[in-house]
Write an enzyme that holds these catalytic residues in place. Structure first.
Site, PDB file in Angstrom:
ATOM      1  N   ASP A   3       0.490  -1.188   0.497  1.00 24.86           N
ATOM      2  CA  ASP A   3       0.105  -0.099  -0.007  1.00 24.86           C
ATOM      3  C   ASP A   3       0.911   1.247  -0.174  1.00 24.86           C
ATOM      4  OD1 ASP A   3       0.970  -0.619   2.449  1.00 24.86           O
ATOM      5  OD2 ASP A   3      -0.664   0.355   3.451  1.00 24.86           O
TER       6      ASP A   3
ATOM      7  N   GLU B 223       0.077  -1.147   5.910  1.00 25.86           N
ATOM      8  CA  GLU B 223       0.959  -0.755   6.210  1.00 25.86           C
ATOM      9  C   GLU B 223       0.527   0.580   7.143  1.00 25.86           C
ATOM     10  OE1 GLU B 223       5.272   0.562   7.915  1.00 25.86           O
ATOM     11  OE2 GLU B 223       3.734   1.696   5.963  1.00 25.86           O
TER      12      GLU B 223
END
Lengths: 359, 359
Positions: A74, A132
């Protein structure tokens, strides 16, 4: 049209393809699909598993040691910085755009190795995970730790966060406290009938200002601690002597201190004040004494440096797995609109890890 | 059914009637109507004028001096403290409820005198005004000052704010400043790359804590100044070294200092800091040297005391009219849910003023 990733070609071209598949936290499905499909088709020597938007792959060669390579898929939200732009050429080429630094360059290096290292000298586990960049409770690595813990086992973990292609070892811990002063309300025209809680916070700010943070060397890595007020709030109304003031303070501590050590230290620094621990995350010792870590440092060349921020390296350390950050890109450019990564650094990281893992 | 006020009977019973006619700021119409009607009907010797919800009345006897008696009709919002309750009896009777102290006891005294002092030794002006308890721009006395300024002219003004039946002379001034510190944002893990604005505010708080407020005696009245932080705010996020912190500070200053003096003093105390004046109101000298003021002090007996809070006395002082606070009730009970006034003090204030005004 679904994304096609060519894992065995140039990791720079792979980085371009990963960056041009947007994957803001929570919206990683398309990219995770492409990663899963590419691993299944182009790395048939790996066991591949999907968990939510996390893709896991590993060898099962029965080798004496196992290295875990983990990278999050991400990114922070787009900021008018996609599609990827390329400037310069050859050794000077730069890749610009959201995720080039944090951390699709590292993902590309790992995916390239996953497909091309068919006979590594250590067993390998690859973890491409989601979420994350947002609240810790949604972190994909945390979910794998709870649901599929054997996928995080190993003798060394390499987290591909940007580190300028230098081994960054361990990470510092973090603790946030609230320091609360209390007083007695009164009208400012009769202030002597009250006790001003904001004035009482002055002594805490004085201690913060004169605080000398420790510098600590561990395994040749230099850590630099910090103690900073990040918020202060007090006051009832414009005509009331205030009876409460709260200072929120963030302490970053070197990994030779445990969370309990850090709390004891803060209680000593702020002796006499009402202190509440709000949140914390332990640090991670560099762990460069582990044999696989020594091999990696040798392959990377140069001196390892201390990681000052907190990263998922600490999750591995908490599991007893020595862990380092190693990836292309300047960490100071992470989350910036103008983030960019040098193409040559991406290729160099892939070469270093190939050398380390083929021996 | 409209309220009937009997002005010439016991001022305690008149207080009860005034309190039981709720008149929260902005909603004084019913009470102003009743006051106007009662003055017209029961004090035919007075010229009566209405302006919004303010009622004005005066004698025009051509006497050498004029005394202005001013009281606001409004109260702070009700707090489950109406209708009025009575406890005790005789000298010990107490009136409980919203407005008993602030300041319908004073209004009752003035209304009683308006109807019964038909041959005073000074000309008299009565001002019963609205919206004292809210923002200064809506204050009824301010409106009269702009629209009907000759109604505030006189040789002494008595504001009927609660003063425990003691002459409170003059009032202190007030000034609010914002003190702003600035810094440079950074990540707390690399705090040395930033400058913490909250830490920088510590020195300002230290100066506040060690500040020794002046005590000043003027005309026998003792003033006690104050310097208090009333608000502090700083912080960007839990992981950012903050680049701004603002401390709001309230200074109360004795009336021997002008607003300009007060500002110069604050700039000296906070030398080196960025200081902005947010608002201010000048104080009022006690003015007890004026002949009418001396007569009032003699009639009231005892020692006059300094008024520490800011009241509309300062408006009169700014117009060049010596002004004092004089009324029944303990000012420390004003705005409290449990405010109460001693009935005997209401009668005593009426007696003192009658003695003063008939000579």
């Amino acid at each position: 049209m679904s994304v096609e990733l060519n894992l065995s070609a140039d990791p720079v071209e792979l980085t371009v393809a990963l960056v041009n598949t947007p994957s803001v936290s929570g919206e990683e499905a398309e990219l995770a699909d492409a990663v899963q499909r590419a691993l299944v088709e182009q790395a048939p020597h790996l066991e591949v598993v999907r968990s939510g938007n996390t893709v896991l792959a590993r060898t099962n060669l029965g080798l004496p040691a196992r290295v875990v390579l983990a990278g999050h898929l991400d990114t922070v939200p787009l900021n008018d910085n996609l599609p990827l732009r390329r400037t310069g050429s050859g050794e000077d080429e730069l890749l610009h755009g959201c995720g080039t630094v944090d951390m699709k360059g590292g993902d590309a290096v790992f995916l390239h190795l996953a497909a091309t290292l068919t006979a590594p000298r250590h067993d390998l586990t690859f973890v491409f995970y989601d979420c994350e960049e947002i609240e810790a409770t949604r972190n994909g690595l945390g979910r794998i730790e709870r649901d599929l813990p054997d996928w995080l086992a190993g003798d060394l973990a390499i987290v591909g966060e940007p580190s300028n292609g230098v081994v960054e070892a361990g990470c510092q811990g973090t603790m946030r406290i609230e320091l609360r002063t209390t007083g007695v309300r009164a009208h400012p025209a009769r202030a002597w009938m009250g006790v001003n809680a904001i004035h009482a916070a002055g002594e805490a700010l004085r201690r913060l200002e004169s605080y000398e943070p420790r510098r600590v060397e561990i395994d040749g890595c230099h850590y630099r601690e910090g103690l900073q007020a990040v918020r202060i709030a007090g006051g009832v109304a414009g005509n009331v002597v205030p009876d409460e003031c709260v200072v929120t303070i963030n302490h970053r501590f070197a990994p030779d201190r445990s969370v309990a050590d850090a709390e004891a230290h803060l209680r000593e620094v702020f002796d006499g004040f009402d202190v509440t621990v709000v949140d914390f995350a332990g640090g991670a010792l560099p762990g460069l004494g582990a044999p696989a870590a020594r091999e990696l440092v040798a392959a990377a060349g140069g001196e390892p440096v201390a990681k000052l921020g907190w990263t998922d390296v600490a999750r591995f350390a908490a599991l007893g797995v020595p862990a380092v950050n190693y990836g292309p890109g300047d960490p100071l450019l992470a989350h910036k609109q103008n983030e960019y990564a040098p193409a040559a650094q991406i290729r160099r990281c892939a070469d270093v890890l190939r050398r380390f893992l083929t021996g």
